[in-house]
Motif scaffolding. Structure first.
Motif, short mmCIF file in Angstrom:
data_model
loop_
_atom_site.label_atom_id
_atom_site.label_comp_id
_atom_site.label_asym_id
_atom_site.label_seq_id
_atom_site.Cartn_x
_atom_site.Cartn_y
_atom_site.Cartn_z
N ALA A 38 10.04 -0.11 4.08
CA ALA A 38 8.61 -0.20 4.39
C ALA A 38 8.40 -1.24 5.48
O ALA A 38 8.92 -2.35 5.40
CB ALA A 38 7.86 -0.60 3.13
N ALA A 39 7.64 -0.85 6.50
CA ALA A 39 7.36 -1.78 7.60
C ALA A 39 6.67 -3.04 7.07
O ALA A 39 6.88 -4.14 7.59
CB ALA A 39 6.50 -1.10 8.67
N ASP A 40 5.86 -2.90 6.01
CA ASP A 40 5.16 -4.06 5.44
C ASP A 40 6.13 -5.07 4.83
O ASP A 40 5.73 -6.20 4.54
CB ASP A 40 4.20 -3.61 4.33
CG ASP A 40 2.94 -3.01 4.92
OD1 ASP A 40 2.76 -3.10 6.16
OD2 ASP A 40 2.14 -2.44 4.16
N SER A 41 7.36 -4.65 4.59
CA SER A 41 8.32 -5.58 3.97
C SER A 41 8.97 -6.51 4.99
O SER A 41 9.64 -7.46 4.61
CB SER A 41 9.41 -4.78 3.22
OG SER A 41 10.32 -4.20 4.14
N PHE A 42 8.78 -6.25 6.29
CA PHE A 42 9.48 -7.06 7.28
C PHE A 42 8.88 -8.46 7.37
O PHE A 42 7.65 -8.60 7.52
CB PHE A 42 9.43 -6.39 8.67
CG PHE A 42 10.08 -5.04 8.73
CD1 PHE A 42 11.12 -4.69 7.87
CD2 PHE A 42 9.65 -4.10 9.66
CE1 PHE A 42 11.72 -3.44 7.94
CE2 PHE A 42 10.25 -2.84 9.74
CZ PHE A 42 11.27 -2.51 8.88
N PRO A 43 9.71 -9.49 7.35
CA PRO A 43 9.19 -10.87 7.44
C PRO A 43 8.93 -11.25 8.90
O PRO A 43 9.63 -12.09 9.48
CB PRO A 43 10.33 -11.69 6.83
CG PRO A 43 11.56 -10.91 7.13
CD PRO A 43 11.17 -9.45 7.14
N THR A 367 3.14 5.06 2.59
CA THR A 367 2.15 4.32 1.79
C THR A 367 1.89 5.09 0.50
O THR A 367 2.18 6.30 0.41
CB THR A 367 0.83 4.19 2.55
OG1 THR A 367 0.29 5.50 2.74
CG2 THR A 367 1.03 3.52 3.91
N PRO A 368 1.32 4.43 -0.53
CA PRO A 368 1.00 5.13 -1.78
C PRO A 368 0.14 6.39 -1.53
O PRO A 368 0.42 7.45 -2.11
CB PRO A 368 0.23 4.08 -2.59
CG PRO A 368 0.81 2.78 -2.12
CD PRO A 368 1.09 2.98 -0.66
N GLU A 369 -0.84 6.30 -0.66
CA GLU A 369 -1.69 7.48 -0.38
C GLU A 369 -0.85 8.60 0.23
O GLU A 369 -1.01 9.77 -0.13
CB GLU A 369 -2.83 7.11 0.58
CG GLU A 369 -3.83 6.07 0.05
CD GLU A 369 -3.24 4.68 -0.12
OE1 GLU A 369 -2.31 4.31 0.65
OE2 GLU A 369 -3.66 3.97 -1.06
N GLN A 370 0.02 8.23 1.18
CA GLN A 370 0.86 9.25 1.81
C GLN A 370 1.82 9.86 0.80
O GLN A 370 2.07 11.07 0.82
CB GLN A 370 1.66 8.62 2.96
CG GLN A 370 0.82 8.25 4.17
CD GLN A 370 1.64 7.52 5.22
OE1 GLN A 370 2.52 6.71 4.90
NE2 GLN A 370 1.36 7.80 6.48
N ILE A 371 2.37 9.04 -0.08
CA ILE A 371 3.30 9.55 -1.09
C ILE A 371 2.59 10.59 -1.96
O ILE A 371 3.12 11.68 -2.20
CB ILE A 371 3.86 8.39 -1.96
CG1 ILE A 371 4.80 7.51 -1.12
CG2 ILE A 371 4.59 8.95 -3.19
CD1 ILE A 371 5.24 6.23 -1.83
N ASP A 372 1.39 10.26 -2.40
CA ASP A 372 0.66 11.19 -3.26
C ASP A 372 0.38 12.50 -2.54
O ASP A 372 0.60 13.60 -3.06
CB ASP A 372 -0.62 10.54 -3.76
CG ASP A 372 -1.28 11.37 -4.84
OD1 ASP A 372 -0.70 11.45 -5.95
OD2 ASP A 372 -2.34 11.98 -4.58
#
Lengths: 400, 400
Positions: A38-43, A367-372
């Motif tokens: 996930a891109a959001d996980s990058f520090p 993202t959660p929305e995309q996964i659903d």
């Protein structure tokens, strides 16, 4: 073109799947295919700060050639990190690599002869098959039960390639009891263990058992990476093994590409020494657990009863089994028409006939929305096209 | 250790020279040995600024997986750069690599079969020999005159590996007339050209002739690097070749290490797009020309008359010839005792008996003061130990 290519180059092939998956770059596509963190996980902030500092206080080291085995303090850090997991490890048993994939190639260079038997899980990691294949091994599939691959080593093998933790592609973890059986079997048959552990830190409810390699000092190679816990774009991983093997791999990688970037090694060392993983790992675990839960909930809502899956306890992947007779490769174009991508399971089988009815999904990237949304589309594809499919009563009807 | 190594791993060997050169890391040592760019040449400030900007405006791209062939705008930049040198080049004929050494390994993977004849200069680049050797070629030495290697291709060869510009280790440049002869000979014999051009930009008084590859479209591979003009620690280079060869190399490098760092590619692209080379290249050329001049002056002052050298017109290296009967390998420990390192010439010969009386010096790494000191020490070593040495009347007496 007038050039004569090597016979070896025939091993370097593209696949129809890869060609299909190029479509995942199209706008609007939701990819559950590639194992992208996930891109959001990058520090991002920590790395930006580290880069400014490294290029201020140690710029000449970061921009100059460095040792092929990696910079000493990073090898020290990795050795300490492995000792904390129960391994016996010293810095001179560690080689810094340009990602785990390079570790796999070096395993192939230094351990595989043409015709060497390489034991692999069924299914196993596609990238390992790609790395090993040019060196001419004979792949032998291992049997499998709920505890993991079966250590039935009837004939001598050069090595066993295993992913005991949250394995790619199935998400399965080898039990502690099975690890003990494997250690015994490998020791008895004097077969090398190549343990690939890219996902071990990404556990959800509790850590997996200690590395299998911890039970086989002197007889095991362990591959690790910073790609899943920091960033894959940096290309930084490591190999641990007997000092003589690491020395050979170091010479091999010197011939192959000299060394891993002096800059990215120092960037990663800086954020590790600053203790970034203490904050980073809980954040990624909780992010991926939440996304796994979204995918599980969506699967329950949208999949026909004939589709099955296990619940991964960590890592990035979930393995879906369509009913017998269904063909996940044939169904991929229908999914892509709905802007959803996955990887058909056939890509992950080394030897023996590959079942056509499996596929790999990742919950890490979208993202959660995309996964659903994506799972709803896949449910519709599998409900209307799968032989023997019995739609759940609550499966929604989707527009295409 | 219980592991069985591959037969291939026997090719990965260290050398007594490498062991001796480990001493170059000792404090006080002046190394004229490794081809390390001058630390003062690194564009530290530009890279620090680029890193802050890349990790602000394109952090997700810089930290995520990317294409194995390299990011598109960097391939575009390289293609345009090659066209400016007279090549026909498009972006899909360019593969971004982790330094030129990886390009050499990919040449080996995709072009060399066991027993393939590979024509090499005498002497030639050690790193190329290391990269090619694991693929089992038969090296054949080329004859040589003042214009460069001789294009006498009596028997069919798979490829010719040439460094036409300021060649490592001799510093020699192939004349324009010789390039034309080579193009004709390679075309007539349908032999692939592998042209390695790490030093072409580092000219002193005027640019070298256009790449030989420009005369052989479809039949040539050109290797380039940013190591000598920006920083070797970033590990960034490129290969240009026919699109089908580049496609094979891309698959091969995918198996080997997936891709070059997404971050370092973007850093380099940023400084290139900002026009950094326009300032950087004149600065490096003038730095190395000045350091070459210091070395030439020191050689004239300190070397016995029996020692000879050519004047390099660019690049990083100068080739020294001791009198017949002298042994540069045997003399190296004496030089190291005086805290000066060089590389004995025997390391650079692929086939046939290597002359023992040559050595390679670099003027790129050390400061002018260090160069003068080091050459004075070497002069003393060669004056007192070289058979037939006739000390110049003005050679200084040095303390050891």
């Amino acid at each position: 073109m007038n050039l004569i290519l090597s016979q070896r180059s025939a091993h370097y092939t593209t696949s129809p799947i890869r060609e299909l998956l190029k479509l995942t770059e199209q706008p609007g596509m939701i990819s559950l295919a590639g194992g992208l963190p996930a891109a959001d996980s990058f520090p991002v902030d920590a790395l930006r700060t580290a880069c400014a500092e490294v290029l201020t206080t140690q710029a000449h080291g970061a921009l100059q050639y460095g040792p092929s085995e990696g910079i000493a303090p990073l090898r020290d850090w990795v050795a300490a990190h492995l000792r904390a997991q129960g391994m016996q490890a010293t810095a001179d048993e560690v080689l810094i690599t340009s990602g785990s994939q390079q570790g796999l190639d070096l395993v192939g260079r230094v351990l595989i002869d043409p015709g060497s038997t390489v034991l692999v899980e069924r299914p196993t990691y596609l990238g390992a098959l790609q790395a090993f294949t040019p060196y001419g091994p004979r792949f032998a599939d291992l049997g499998q039960d709920a505890e993991g691959p079966l250590p039935a080593l009837e004939s001598p093998a050069r090595m066993a390639y295993l992913q005991p933790n949250f394995r790619n592609p199935t998400g399965q973890t080898m039990s502690a009891a099975r690890r003990a059986q494997w250690a015994q079997a490998l020791r008895a048959s004097n077969t090398a263990l190549v343990e690939d552990n890219p996902y071990g830190e990404l556990w959800f409810d509790g850590p997996p058992p200690a590395p299998l390699a911890a039970q086989l000092p002197g007889q095991s190679i362990l591959l690790g990476t910073f790609s899943k816990v920091l960033s894959p774009g940096l290309r930084l991983g490591y190999v641990h093994g007997p000092q003589q093997v690491i020395a050979k791999m170091t010479l091999a990688r010197q011939a192959a590409d000299l060394q891993t970037s002096s800059l990215t090694q120092r960037l990663v060392l800086k954020v590790l020494e600053d203790g970034l993983l203490d904050a980073q790992l809980p954040r990624i675990r909780s992010l991926y657990r939440a996304q796994r839960d979204v995918m599980l909930a969506a699967l329950s809502r949208h999949m026909p009863d004939s589709v099955h899956w296990d619940v991964p306890q960590g890592g990035m992947f979930l393995w879906l089994r369509l009913p017998e007779g269904a063909d996940a490769t044939a169904l991929l174009p229908l999914a892509l028409q709905r802007n959803v991508a996955y990887v058909p399971g056939t890509a992950f089988y080394a030897a023996g006939p590959a079942p056509r009815n499996t596929l790999r999904l990742t919950y890490a990237t979208a993202t959660p929305e995309q996964i659903d949304t994506a799972i709803a589309h896949l449910g519709a594809v599998f409900a209307t096209t799968t032989p023997l499919a019995i739609p759940r009563h609550d499966a929604p009807v989707l527009e295409t």
